[in-house]
Write an enzyme that holds these catalytic residues in place. Structure first.
Site, PDB file in Angstrom:
ATOM      1  N   GLU A  58       0.880  -1.177   0.000  1.00  0.00           N
ATOM      2  CA  GLU A  58       0.000   0.000   0.000  1.00  0.00           C
ATOM      3  C   GLU A  58       0.913   1.222   0.000  1.00  0.00           C
ATOM      4  OE1 GLU A  58      -2.437   0.772   3.474  1.00  0.00           O
ATOM      5  OE2 GLU A  58      -3.541   2.365   2.458  1.00  0.00           O
ATOM      6  N   ASP A  83       5.025   4.776   3.602  1.00  0.00           N
ATOM      7  CA  ASP A  83       4.729   6.213   3.697  1.00  0.00           C
ATOM      8  C   ASP A  83       5.951   6.894   4.304  1.00  0.00           C
ATOM      9  OD1 ASP A  83       1.737   7.837   3.786  1.00  0.00           O
ATOM     10  OD2 ASP A  83       3.459   8.847   4.699  1.00  0.00           O
ATOM     11  N   ASP A 132      -1.335  12.340  -2.516  1.00  0.00           N
ATOM     12  CA  ASP A 132      -1.408  13.788  -2.738  1.00  0.00           C
ATOM     13  C   ASP A 132      -1.459  14.043  -4.247  1.00  0.00           C
ATOM     14  OD1 ASP A 132      -1.092  14.478   0.051  1.00  0.00           O
ATOM     15  OD2 ASP A 132       0.948  13.734  -0.169  1.00  0.00           O
ATOM     16  N   ASP A 168      -9.886  10.947  -4.605  1.00  0.00           N
ATOM     17  CA  ASP A 168     -11.045  11.847  -4.663  1.00  0.00           C
ATOM     18  C   ASP A 168     -10.798  12.934  -5.710  1.00  0.00           C
ATOM     19  OD1 ASP A 168      -8.904  12.790  -2.910  1.00  0.00           O
ATOM     20  OD2 ASP A 168     -10.103  14.629  -2.911  1.00  0.00           O
TER      21      ASP A 168
HETATM   22  C1  LIG Z   1      -3.466  12.288   1.504  1.00  0.00           C
HETATM   23  S1  LIG Z   1      -2.488  11.197   2.426  1.00  0.00           S
HETATM   24  C2  LIG Z   1      -3.362   9.645   2.237  1.00  0.00           C
HETATM   25  C3  LIG Z   1      -3.100   8.695   3.366  1.00  0.00           C
HETATM   26  C4  LIG Z   1      -3.969   7.423   3.380  1.00  0.00           C
HETATM   27  N1  LIG Z   1      -3.731   6.589   2.231  1.00  0.00           N
HETATM   28  C5  LIG Z   1      -5.433   7.769   3.477  1.00  0.00           C
HETATM   29  O1  LIG Z   1      -6.151   7.637   2.470  1.00  0.00           O
HETATM   30  O2  LIG Z   1      -5.870   8.152   4.558  1.00  0.00           O
HETATM   31  C6  LIG Z   1      -1.095  10.991   1.355  1.00  0.00           C
HETATM   32  C7  LIG Z   1       0.085  10.288   2.005  1.00  0.00           C
HETATM   33  O3  LIG Z   1       1.114  10.122   1.048  1.00  0.00           O
HETATM   34  C8  LIG Z   1       2.363  10.256   1.698  1.00  0.00           C
HETATM   35  N2  LIG Z   1       3.359  10.562   0.636  1.00  0.00           N
HETATM   36  C9  LIG Z   1       3.270  11.518  -0.317  1.00  0.00           C
HETATM   37  N3  LIG Z   1       4.319  11.461  -1.164  1.00  0.00           N
HETATM   38  C10 LIG Z   1       5.107  10.435  -0.707  1.00  0.00           C
HETATM   39  C11 LIG Z   1       6.343   9.872  -1.162  1.00  0.00           C
HETATM   40  N4  LIG Z   1       6.965  10.342  -2.230  1.00  0.00           N
HETATM   41  N5  LIG Z   1       6.855   8.841  -0.467  1.00  0.00           N
HETATM   42  C12 LIG Z   1       6.220   8.358   0.640  1.00  0.00           C
HETATM   43  N6  LIG Z   1       5.044   8.845   1.103  1.00  0.00           N
HETATM   44  C13 LIG Z   1       4.491   9.867   0.431  1.00  0.00           C
HETATM   45  C14 LIG Z   1       2.134  11.355   2.712  1.00  0.00           C
HETATM   46  O4  LIG Z   1       3.058  11.297   3.765  1.00  0.00           O
HETATM   47  C15 LIG Z   1       0.689  11.059   3.159  1.00  0.00           C
HETATM   48  O5  LIG Z   1       0.631  10.265   4.324  1.00  0.00           O
END
Ligand SMILES: C[S@@+](CC[C@H](N)C(=O)[O-])C[C@H]1O[C@@H](n2cnc3c(N)ncnc32)[C@H](O)[C@@H]1O
Length: 231
Positions: A58, A83, A132, A168
């Site tokens: 994931e 993450d 993101d 989304d």
């Molecule tokens: C909007 S959150 C979504 C978290 C979870 N999947 C949810 O739906 O609740 C996006 C996550 O992507 C992680 N993230 C973004 N770019 C990343 C990268 N290049 N490597 C690791 N994590 C990343 C951020 O730290 C964040 O926790």
């Protein structure tokens, strides 16, 4: 979250046997809980799970809802949530530890480094959950479904392995379909801009993440693509 809480979670993470971390582009390795260096690439099943099973990732796992719930529902697979944010991973890793799940691990690193931790063909499936969207065009290469990231996934996935994207964000959804159409050997198995209106519910596809719950409460539509990158 306060800094104090974050620091407390980081300290707890360091004691959790199911969390590994690395952020060093120049020396991408991970240590076990005693601080011993692990030759992890190609060896997750042997060194971490001690059982040969398909490995499911994931990406952008946040609190790891898919990682922990799918692991509980599918003991025949091993799950790894990835993450960069430790305070979020703490939640899923703590739950998995308390539940005694032996088929769950978390890797705290940049997804850009994925090829340093998994060998070619080591991964059987990937979930990308509410990444993101990086809406500015100048940042589009940071989107987790941009070409550079899809190339990295192709490198670690088994041929024909399935990837899922839930988001989304309509821009990220359209961007992903366009990027896929520019590639060779891809297949779109399912795509919808209204997931809850279109997809027949299964416990696997209808698992809500932390962010998804917020998006639904705000009245947003959830989009979904299931695809393969290499056959
Ligand atoms: C909007 S959150 C979504 C978290 C979870 N999947 C949810 O739906 O609740 C996006 C996550 O992507 C992680 N993230 C973004 N770019 C990343 C990268 N290049 N490597 C690791 N994590 C990343 C951020 O730290 C964040 O926790």
């Amino acid at each position: 979250m306060s800094n104090k809480n974050k620091l407390q979670r980081f300290a707890e993470i360091a004691r959790l046997p199911n969390v590994f971390e690395n952020f060093d582009f120049h020396d991408p390795h991970i240590n076990d809980i005693q601080g011993n260096r692990m030759d992890i690439k190609g060896n997750w099943n042997k060194l971490v799970f001690q059982k040969e099973k398909p490995i499911v990732l994931e990406l952008a796992c946040g609190k790891g809802e898919y990682t922990t719930h799918l692991a509980q529902a599918n003991p025949e697979n091993n799950y790894i949530g990835i993450d960069i944010k430790g305070a979020r991973i703490w939640k899923g890793a703590t739950l998995a530890d308390q539940a005694g799940l032996t088929n769950v691990a978390f890797l705290r690193t940049r997804i850009e480094l994925i090829q340093s931790f998994f060998k070619k063909g080591e991964v059987s499936e990937i979930w990308i959950t509410f990444p993101d969207p990086f809406l500015r065009d100048s940042k589009s290469n940071r989107r987790l479904t941009s070409h550079p990231f899809l190339d990295r996934y192709t490198d670690v996935l088994k041929p024909g392995a399935i990837l899922h994207l839930k988001t989304d964000d309509p821009t990220l959804y359209a961007f992903t379909l366009k990027v896929l159409s520019e590639r060779k050997d891809y297949r779109i198995l399912e795509s919808t801009d209204d997931f809850y209106g279109a997809v027949v519910p299964t416990p696997e596809t209808h698992l809500l993440t932390f962010y998804e719950t917020q998006h639904l409460a705000a009245g947003k539509k959830i989009t979904y693509i299931r695809f393969t990158l290499n056959g």
